[in-house]
Design an enzyme around this catalytic site. Structure first.
Site, PDB file in Angstrom:
ATOM      1  N   CYS A  75      30.258  19.771  51.601  1.00  0.00           N
ATOM      2  CA  CYS A  75      28.734  19.598  51.280  1.00  0.00           C
ATOM      3  C   CYS A  75      28.295  19.938  50.072  1.00  0.00           C
ATOM      4  CB  CYS A  75      28.004  20.731  52.267  1.00  0.00           C
ATOM      5  SG  CYS A  75      26.159  20.739  52.244  1.00  0.00           S
ATOM      6  N   CYS A  79      24.762  26.520  48.780  1.00  0.00           N
ATOM      7  CA  CYS A  79      24.336  27.966  49.525  1.00  0.00           C
ATOM      8  C   CYS A  79      25.775  28.888  49.474  1.00  0.00           C
ATOM      9  CB  CYS A  79      24.106  27.521  50.991  1.00  0.00           C
ATOM     10  SG  CYS A  79      23.037  26.080  51.261  1.00  0.00           S
ATOM     11  N   CYS A  82      27.937  30.024  52.250  1.00  0.00           N
ATOM     12  CA  CYS A  82      28.824  28.856  52.995  1.00  0.00           C
ATOM     13  C   CYS A  82      30.012  28.271  52.673  1.00  0.00           C
ATOM     14  CB  CYS A  82      27.939  27.531  53.129  1.00  0.00           C
ATOM     15  SG  CYS A  82      28.148  26.654  54.522  1.00  0.00           S
ATOM     16  N   CYS A 119      24.601  22.740  70.591  1.00  0.00           N
ATOM     17  CA  CYS A 119      24.110  22.388  69.192  1.00  0.00           C
ATOM     18  C   CYS A 119      25.292  21.773  68.432  1.00  0.00           C
ATOM     19  CB  CYS A 119      23.984  23.783  68.330  1.00  0.00           C
ATOM     20  SG  CYS A 119      22.695  24.906  69.309  1.00  0.00           S
ATOM     21  N   CYS A 151      20.602  20.085  70.462  1.00  0.00           N
ATOM     22  CA  CYS A 151      19.925  20.609  69.144  1.00  0.00           C
ATOM     23  C   CYS A 151      20.941  20.109  67.941  1.00  0.00           C
ATOM     24  CB  CYS A 151      20.083  22.328  68.989  1.00  0.00           C
ATOM     25  SG  CYS A 151      19.615  22.751  67.387  1.00  0.00           S
ATOM     26  N   CYS A 211      13.835  25.072  65.332  1.00  0.00           N
ATOM     27  CA  CYS A 211      14.641  26.138  65.455  1.00  0.00           C
ATOM     28  C   CYS A 211      14.990  26.683  63.956  1.00  0.00           C
ATOM     29  CB  CYS A 211      16.270  25.635  65.850  1.00  0.00           C
ATOM     30  SG  CYS A 211      17.348  26.927  65.686  1.00  0.00           S
ATOM     31  N   ARG A 283      17.405  34.398  68.937  1.00  0.00           N
ATOM     32  CA  ARG A 283      18.911  34.065  69.033  1.00  0.00           C
ATOM     33  C   ARG A 283      19.667  35.086  68.079  1.00  0.00           C
ATOM     34  NH1 ARG A 283      19.231  28.624  68.381  1.00  0.00           N
ATOM     35  NH2 ARG A 283      18.675  28.535  70.741  1.00  0.00           N
TER      36      ARG A 283
HETATM   37  N1  SAM Z   1      24.094  21.918  56.546  1.00  0.00           N
HETATM   38  C1  SAM Z   1      23.017  22.215  57.398  1.00  0.00           C
HETATM   39  C2  SAM Z   1      21.922  23.112  56.804  1.00  0.00           C
HETATM   40  O1  SAM Z   1      22.090  23.818  55.894  1.00  0.00           O
HETATM   41  O2  SAM Z   1      20.949  23.274  57.359  1.00  0.00           O
HETATM   42  C3  SAM Z   1      23.485  22.771  58.768  1.00  0.00           C
HETATM   43  C4  SAM Z   1      24.489  23.782  58.909  1.00  0.00           C
HETATM   44  S1  SAM Z   1      24.299  25.290  58.268  1.00  0.00           S
HETATM   45  C5  SAM Z   1      25.900  25.946  58.147  1.00  0.00           C
HETATM   46  C6  SAM Z   1      23.311  26.191  59.414  1.00  0.00           C
HETATM   47  C7  SAM Z   1      22.998  27.481  59.064  1.00  0.00           C
HETATM   48  O3  SAM Z   1      24.025  28.459  59.345  1.00  0.00           O
HETATM   49  C8  SAM Z   1      22.574  28.040  57.475  1.00  0.00           C
HETATM   50  O4  SAM Z   1      21.313  27.480  57.071  1.00  0.00           O
HETATM   51  C9  SAM Z   1      22.635  29.489  57.618  1.00  0.00           C
HETATM   52  O5  SAM Z   1      21.608  30.177  57.930  1.00  0.00           O
HETATM   53  C10 SAM Z   1      23.717  29.562  58.739  1.00  0.00           C
HETATM   54  N2  SAM Z   1      24.963  30.041  58.048  1.00  0.00           N
HETATM   55  C11 SAM Z   1      26.043  29.329  57.443  1.00  0.00           C
HETATM   56  N3  SAM Z   1      26.854  30.083  57.091  1.00  0.00           N
HETATM   57  C12 SAM Z   1      26.867  31.296  57.394  1.00  0.00           C
HETATM   58  C13 SAM Z   1      27.705  32.462  57.203  1.00  0.00           C
HETATM   59  N4  SAM Z   1      28.665  32.516  56.523  1.00  0.00           N
HETATM   60  N5  SAM Z   1      26.976  33.612  57.634  1.00  0.00           N
HETATM   61  C14 SAM Z   1      25.912  33.672  58.537  1.00  0.00           C
HETATM   62  N6  SAM Z   1      25.077  32.447  58.632  1.00  0.00           N
HETATM   63  C15 SAM Z   1      25.456  31.437  58.091  1.00  0.00           C
HETATM   64 FE1  SF4 Z   2      25.748  22.785  52.923  1.00  0.00          FE
HETATM   65 FE2  SF4 Z   2      26.697  24.895  54.123  1.00  0.00          FE
HETATM   66 FE3  SF4 Z   2      24.422  24.860  52.692  1.00  0.00          FE
HETATM   67 FE4  SF4 Z   2      24.391  23.601  55.301  1.00  0.00          FE
HETATM   68  S1  SF4 Z   2      24.598  25.817  54.602  1.00  0.00           S
HETATM   69  S2  SF4 Z   2      23.522  22.898  53.469  1.00  0.00           S
HETATM   70  S3  SF4 Z   2      26.617  22.923  55.174  1.00  0.00           S
HETATM   71  S4  SF4 Z   2      26.436  24.424  51.916  1.00  0.00           S
END
Ligand code: SAM
Ligand code: SF4
Ligand code: DTB
Length: 349
Positions: A75, A79, A82, A119, A151, A211, A283
């Protein structure tokens, strides 16, 4: 005067959302100071207040939402929590998008295990038109045909994409705010808080349930948690579901060394979210493996009424189907009423 009394005397607002639910005695004007006061209340009072509100507005049943990563890794966003970001050095296995049939087979397994919601996640900055999006639409309608809620979480989307997803029967779109507007820039710089709010508006306007939640343990203060909850609880209507994640500190991510949060902080966050958004599904999301059985039970008592259910989240693990069923039975809360035979499980794949 306690909070329940405050809720009774405050001017109430009656309105209907896209599902024609009537909301009354629900507020959309919480301010940060009063939220912070709730977050910091003596725990024993906070638990009492949140449970009272939960019992007033909801039954003690828990929604089981299974999660499947349809497209993993690579991606473009940064973030910092992530493992799927190209900026992370995590050693996760990237995977191209799964085929529709494979995804529906996973949904069927989740259904057999008792899940009521499926989901699907895409490691995307935004939804792309074309083959992948058409497949996403097929997955959504296939999941609905199984009798489950569907979802999707796949980043930003356009109005047109949102309306196509609505047409395909999408129940909810997950797009988290993650943290407060003030702290956000410490966590992500490749898209703005406004971008996130715009995406959520498009989802709402298309008639899809929202959500939207966040993460604790990113290094934010209690004030940041209150600010995040203010943004969420001032949405009118409130998001139908609010995932509260605690950071899973994944090796190779920018936050790998973050200190683990105390379970009491999770309980406080859930309880406060319940008080502010009485009818939303709150949740209890990522980070459950680090919570004791007792801490999870307190979260349910304070108003958590949904969990991610299944051995995997996106790139990390989660408690097993079996252990969660055991826990919920022990607690005495009800879950998927159609669920009969746990033996119809993975062996059916
Ligand atoms: N890429 C999309 C997005 O960012 O909306 C969908 C997937 S993203 C992994 C969905 C959510 O998972 C993130 O916005 C974050 O809130 C949560 N998330 C991701 N990695 C995480 C982690 N290591 N610990 C806790 N929550 C996490
Ligand atoms: Fe990409 Fe992870 Fe951020 Fe979702 S949370 S936008 S998968 S970097
Ligand atoms: C949400 O709020 N949490 C889920 C789901 N929505 C997509 C994701 C949690 C991811 C935890 C880390 C991982 O498994 O990579």
């Amino acid at each position: 005067m306690n909070l329940v009394m405050i809720l009774h005397v405050l001017p109430s607002k009656k309105m209907t959302n896209s599902n024609n639910q009537v909301y009354s005695e629900i507020r959309f004007d919480w301010d940060r100071k009063e939220i912070l006061k709730i977050l910091n209340m003596p725990l024993i009072d906070l638990m009492w207040e949140s449970q009272t509100i939960h019992r007033k507005f909801n039954k003690y049943d828990i929604q089981l939402a299974s999660l499947f990563s349809v497209k993993t890794g690579g991606c473009e966003e940064n973030c910092s929590y992530c493992s799927q970001s190209i900026y992370s050095a995590s050693e996760i296995k990237s995977h191209p998008q799964f085929q529709v049939e494979e995804v529906l087979a996973r949904a069927q397994i989740a259904k057999n295990e008792g899940a009521d919601r499926f989901c699907m996640g895409w490691a995307w900055r935004e939804i792309r038109d074309g083959k992948s999006f058409n497949a996403m639409l097929e997955m959504v309608s296939g999941v609905r045909d199984l009798g489950m809620e569907a979802c999707v979480t796949a980043g930003m989307l356009t109005e047109e994409q949102a309306s196509k997803l609505a047409e395909a029967g999408l129940t909810a779109y997950n797009h988290n705010l993650d943290t407060s507007p003030e702290y956000y820039k410490n966590i992500i710089t490749t898209r703005t808080y406004e971008d996130r709010l715009d995406t959520i508006k498009r989802v709402r306007n298309a008639g899809i349930n929202v959500c939207c939640g966040g993460i604790i343990g990113l290094g934010e203060t209690n004030g940041d948690r209150a600010s995040l909850l203010k943004v969420l609880s001032n949405m009118d209507p409130h998001p139908e579901s609010v995932p509260i994640n605690s950071l899973v500190a994944i090796e190779g991510t920018g936050l790998e060394d973050n200190q683990e949060i105390d379970s009491i902080e999770m309980i406080r966050m859930i309880a406060t979210a319940r008080i502010l958004m009485p009818k939303s599904k709150i949740r209890l999301s990522a980070g459950r493996e680090k919570l004791s059985k007792e801490a999870q039970i307190l979260c349910f008592q304070c108003g958590a009424n949904s969990i991610f259910y299944g051995d995997e989240l996106l790139t990390t693990s989660n408690p097993s189907f079996q252990s969660d069923r055991k826990l919920l039975k022990e607690v005495g809360v009800s879950f998927n009423k159609d669920f009969e035979t746990p033996e119809k499980t993975l062996s059916s794949l």
